[in-house]
Design a protein around this motif. Structure first.
Motif, PDB file in Angstrom:
ATOM      1  N   TRP A 156       0.832  -1.206   0.000  1.00 45.39           N
ATOM      2  CA  TRP A 156       0.000   0.000   0.000  1.00 45.39           C
ATOM      3  C   TRP A 156       0.864   1.252   0.000  1.00 45.39           C
ATOM      4  CZ3 TRP A 156      -0.952   3.245   4.496  1.00 45.39           C
ATOM      5  CH2 TRP A 156      -1.936   4.220   4.282  1.00 45.39           C
ATOM      6  N   ARG A 157       1.917   1.260   0.812  1.00 48.20           N
ATOM      7  CA  ARG A 157       2.806   2.420   0.868  1.00 48.20           C
ATOM      8  C   ARG A 157       3.578   2.594  -0.434  1.00 48.20           C
ATOM      9  NH1 ARG A 157       4.916   1.095   7.021  1.00 48.20           N
ATOM     10  NH2 ARG A 157       3.112   2.025   8.105  1.00 48.20           N
ATOM     11  N   ARG A 158       4.037   1.472  -1.009  1.00 46.07           N
ATOM     12  CA  ARG A 158       4.740   1.550  -2.297  1.00 46.07           C
ATOM     13  C   ARG A 158       3.812   2.086  -3.382  1.00 46.07           C
ATOM     14  NH1 ARG A 158       6.737  -3.657  -0.958  1.00 46.07           N
ATOM     15  NH2 ARG A 158       5.330  -4.565  -2.495  1.00 46.07           N
ATOM     16  N   ASP A 159       2.569   1.650  -3.347  1.00 44.91           N
ATOM     17  CA  ASP A 159       1.606   2.112  -4.348  1.00 44.91           C
ATOM     18  C   ASP A 159       1.390   3.622  -4.244  1.00 44.91           C
ATOM     19  OD1 ASP A 159       1.200  -0.317  -5.532  1.00 44.91           O
ATOM     20  OD2 ASP A 159      -0.604  -0.803  -4.396  1.00 44.91           O
ATOM     21  N   ILE A 160       1.283   4.124  -3.027  1.00 40.81           N
ATOM     22  CA  ILE A 160       1.106   5.570  -2.854  1.00 40.81           C
ATOM     23  C   ILE A 160       2.274   6.321  -3.471  1.00 40.81           C
ATOM     24  CG2 ILE A 160       1.104   7.431  -1.145  1.00 40.81           C
ATOM     25  CD1 ILE A 160      -0.569   5.647   0.657  1.00 40.81           C
ATOM     26  N   ASP A 161       3.498   5.895  -3.156  1.00 42.93           N
ATOM     27  CA  ASP A 161       4.681   6.562  -3.713  1.00 42.93           C
ATOM     28  C   ASP A 161       4.711   6.458  -5.230  1.00 42.93           C
ATOM     29  OD1 ASP A 161       5.449   7.162  -1.138  1.00 42.93           O
ATOM     30  OD2 ASP A 161       6.861   5.479  -0.977  1.00 42.93           O
ATOM     31  N   ARG A 162       4.398   5.262  -5.742  1.00 43.44           N
ATOM     32  CA  ARG A 162       4.440   5.050  -7.199  1.00 43.44           C
ATOM     33  C   ARG A 162       3.422   5.928  -7.914  1.00 43.44           C
ATOM     34  NH1 ARG A 162       1.608   1.502 -10.536  1.00 43.44           N
ATOM     35  NH2 ARG A 162       0.600   0.539  -8.726  1.00 43.44           N
ATOM     36  N   LEU A 163       2.199   5.978  -7.396  1.00 44.72           N
ATOM     37  CA  LEU A 163       1.157   6.765  -8.050  1.00 44.72           C
ATOM     38  C   LEU A 163       1.431   8.262  -7.948  1.00 44.72           C
ATOM     39  CD1 LEU A 163      -1.987   4.698  -7.012  1.00 44.72           C
ATOM     40  CD2 LEU A 163      -0.694   4.614  -9.144  1.00 44.72           C
ATOM     41  N   ASN A 164       2.023   8.692  -6.844  1.00 48.58           N
ATOM     42  CA  ASN A 164       2.394  10.103  -6.729  1.00 48.58           C
ATOM     43  C   ASN A 164       3.522  10.452  -7.697  1.00 48.58           C
ATOM     44  OD1 ASN A 164       0.518  10.930  -4.812  1.00 48.58           O
ATOM     45  ND2 ASN A 164       1.822  10.349  -3.083  1.00 48.58           N
ATOM     46  N   ASP A 165       4.475   9.521  -7.875  1.00 48.69           N
ATOM     47  CA  ASP A 165       5.543   9.744  -8.860  1.00 48.69           C
ATOM     48  C   ASP A 165       4.973   9.870 -10.268  1.00 48.69           C
ATOM     49  OD1 ASP A 165       7.613   9.758  -7.033  1.00 48.69           O
ATOM     50  OD2 ASP A 165       8.081   7.625  -7.269  1.00 48.69           O
ATOM     51  N   LEU A 166       3.984   9.024 -10.588  1.00 50.49           N
ATOM     52  CA  LEU A 166       3.359   9.103 -11.910  1.00 50.49           C
ATOM     53  C   LEU A 166       2.636  10.433 -12.102  1.00 50.49           C
ATOM     54  CD1 LEU A 166       1.944   5.474 -12.203  1.00 50.49           C
ATOM     55  CD2 LEU A 166       3.637   6.510 -13.720  1.00 50.49           C
ATOM     56  N   ALA A 167       1.909  10.864 -11.086  1.00 49.89           N
ATOM     57  CA  ALA A 167       1.195  12.144 -11.178  1.00 49.89           C
ATOM     58  C   ALA A 167       2.180  13.297 -11.349  1.00 49.89           C
ATOM     59  CB  ALA A 167       0.334  12.348  -9.936  1.00 49.89           C
ATOM     60  N   LYS A 168       3.275  13.262 -10.617  1.00 49.96           N
ATOM     61  CA  LYS A 168       4.293  14.311 -10.730  1.00 49.96           C
ATOM     62  C   LYS A 168       4.869  14.371 -12.137  1.00 49.96           C
ATOM     63  CE  LYS A 168       8.689  15.830  -8.716  1.00 49.96           C
ATOM     64  NZ  LYS A 168       9.739  15.514  -7.702  1.00 49.96           N
ATOM     65  N   ALA A 169       4.964  13.193 -12.777  1.00 48.78           N
ATOM     66  CA  ALA A 169       5.524  13.121 -14.137  1.00 48.78           C
ATOM     67  C   ALA A 169       4.484  13.437 -15.206  1.00 48.78           C
ATOM     68  CB  ALA A 169       6.110  11.737 -14.371  1.00 48.78           C
ATOM     69  N   GLY A 170       3.256  13.790 -14.792  1.00 49.00           N
ATOM     70  CA  GLY A 170       2.248  14.198 -15.753  1.00 49.00           C
ATOM     71  C   GLY A 170       1.327  13.105 -16.251  1.00 49.00           C
ATOM     72  N   TRP A 171       1.311  11.977 -15.554  1.00 45.92           N
ATOM     73  CA  TRP A 171       0.421  10.897 -15.947  1.00 45.92           C
ATOM     74  C   TRP A 171      -0.907  11.015 -15.213  1.00 45.92           C
ATOM     75  CZ3 TRP A 171       1.458   6.663 -19.264  1.00 45.92           C
ATOM     76  CH2 TRP A 171       2.739   6.667 -19.825  1.00 45.92           C
ATOM     77  N   LEU A 172      -1.997  10.728 -15.917  1.00 41.04           N
ATOM     78  CA  LEU A 172      -3.315  10.633 -15.289  1.00 41.04           C
ATOM     79  C   LEU A 172      -3.541   9.185 -14.879  1.00 41.04           C
ATOM     80  CD1 LEU A 172      -5.616  12.796 -17.619  1.00 41.04           C
ATOM     81  CD2 LEU A 172      -4.815  13.342 -15.317  1.00 41.04           C
ATOM     82  N   VAL A 173      -3.859   8.970 -13.614  1.00 38.49           N
ATOM     83  CA  VAL A 173      -4.039   7.624 -13.091  1.00 38.49           C
ATOM     84  C   VAL A 173      -5.493   7.432 -12.662  1.00 38.49           C
ATOM     85  CG1 VAL A 173      -3.320   5.936 -11.373  1.00 38.49           C
ATOM     86  CG2 VAL A 173      -1.653   7.556 -12.295  1.00 38.49           C
ATOM     87  N   ILE A 174      -6.134   6.413 -13.217  1.00 37.12           N
ATOM     88  CA  ILE A 174      -7.507   6.053 -12.854  1.00 37.12           C
ATOM     89  C   ILE A 174      -7.432   4.781 -12.031  1.00 37.12           C
ATOM     90  CG2 ILE A 174      -9.784   5.418 -13.723  1.00 37.12           C
ATOM     91  CD1 ILE A 174      -8.921   6.826 -16.365  1.00 37.12           C
ATOM     92  N   ARG A 175      -7.947   4.829 -10.822  1.00 37.89           N
ATOM     93  CA  ARG A 175      -7.902   3.672  -9.923  1.00 37.89           C
ATOM     94  C   ARG A 175      -9.304   3.095  -9.782  1.00 37.89           C
ATOM     95  NH1 ARG A 175      -5.176   5.830  -4.586  1.00 37.89           N
ATOM     96  NH2 ARG A 175      -5.076   3.591  -4.104  1.00 37.89           N
ATOM     97  N   ILE A 176      -9.413   1.790  -9.994  1.00 37.08           N
ATOM     98  CA  ILE A 176     -10.716   1.137  -9.852  1.00 37.08           C
ATOM     99  C   ILE A 176     -10.571  -0.095  -8.962  1.00 37.08           C
ATOM    100  CG2 ILE A 176     -11.344   1.944 -12.169  1.00 37.08           C
ATOM    101  CD1 ILE A 176     -11.249  -1.012 -13.037  1.00 37.08           C
ATOM    102  N   HIS A 177     -11.707  -0.627  -8.522  1.00 36.21           N
ATOM    103  CA  HIS A 177     -11.708  -1.815  -7.674  1.00 36.21           C
ATOM    104  C   HIS A 177     -12.751  -2.795  -8.210  1.00 36.21           C
ATOM    105  CE1 HIS A 177     -15.397  -0.194  -5.900  1.00 36.21           C
ATOM    106  NE2 HIS A 177     -14.752   0.960  -5.765  1.00 36.21           N
ATOM    107  N   ALA A 178     -12.902  -3.918  -7.538  1.00 36.90           N
ATOM    108  CA  ALA A 178     -13.761  -4.998  -8.041  1.00 36.90           C
ATOM    109  C   ALA A 178     -15.214  -4.582  -8.184  1.00 36.90           C
ATOM    110  CB  ALA A 178     -13.658  -6.211  -7.122  1.00 36.90           C
ATOM    111  N   GLU A 179     -15.653  -3.604  -7.392  1.00 33.74           N
ATOM    112  CA  GLU A 179     -17.053  -3.200  -7.430  1.00 33.74           C
ATOM    113  C   GLU A 179     -17.297  -1.959  -8.286  1.00 33.74           C
ATOM    114  OE1 GLU A 179     -19.363  -5.120  -6.124  1.00 33.74           O
ATOM    115  OE2 GLU A 179     -17.754  -6.479  -5.467  1.00 33.74           O
TER     116      GLU A 179
END
Length: 203
Positions: A156-179
């Motif tokens: 979970w902590r790695r994911d937060i860092d990874r997604l923040n790095d992507l956002a900083k680099a200008g990527w749009l991230v869409i997060r979804i779950h099973a429902e």
């Protein structure tokens, strides 16, 4: 468990002292297997099992091995199902849920472009990360968040860092779950892609 007879010449491997079918051959055999209730694997199940062969981590076979296995099973029962599933296989999937999401993306009425499975992304710092389904041309990532992302604290902590790095680099991230309903994530994805210059005509 329901037994079945195999007539095709198979690739056999030694595993724990037993001769067993090679992974690609076992996938071909799966198409003719029956569950106790008489049902056979669905197309989506065959695609998910085939993607496991070519998985991102610890792949069990190569695309070439899959093709050779299909040739060996060309006259076997179930080959039509295998032939229907094989064009949908892609290397790089990390889970059946990711495979199901990718297949749904490509079947969506919007006509989305095909994403890369766990495509590598080089950030401005030179470090490297990845996204579940990467629409590289448009710098959009579609992420499937399974329960392990929530229950494994380190992940979970790695994911937060990874997604923040992507956002900083200008990527749009869409997060979804099973429902997350398909209509909802499809709308989010279409909006994100359109904001980056995509249109259905560009496919």
């Amino acid at each position: 468990m329901v037994g079945h007879r195999i007539t095709a010449k198979r690739e056999l491997r030694l595993h724990l002292g037993f001769l067993v079918s090679g992974p690609a051959d076992a996938w071909c055999e799966l198409s003719s297997a029956r569950a106790p209730d008489g049902t056979r694997p669905t197309l989506d199940e065959l695609i998910a099992a085939g993607d496991r062969l070519l998985a991102w981590s610890d792949p069990l076979a190569t695309s070439e091995e899959v093709q050779r296995a299909m040739a060996r099973f060309a006259k076997s029962r179930g080959i039509r199902s295998i032939m229907a599933a094989e064009p949908h296989l892609r290397p790089g999937s990390a889970s059946p849920r990711e495979t199901q999401l990718r297949v749904a993306v490509l079947a969506a009425p919007a006509g989305f472009p095909e994403p890369e499975c766990n495509g590598e992304i080089v950030l401005g710092s030179g470090s490297r990360t990845h996204g579940d389904l990467v629409f590289r041309e448009y710098r959009v990532v579609l992420e499937y968040e399974g329960d392990q992302h929530r229950t494994d604290v380190r992940r979970w902590r790695r994911d937060i860092d990874r997604l923040n790095d992507l956002a900083k680099a200008g990527w749009l991230v869409i997060r979804i779950h099973a429902e997350t309903p398909e209509a909802v994530w499809a709308d989010w994805l279409e909006s994100a892609l359109r904001s980056r210059g995509w249109s259905p005509q560009a496919r």
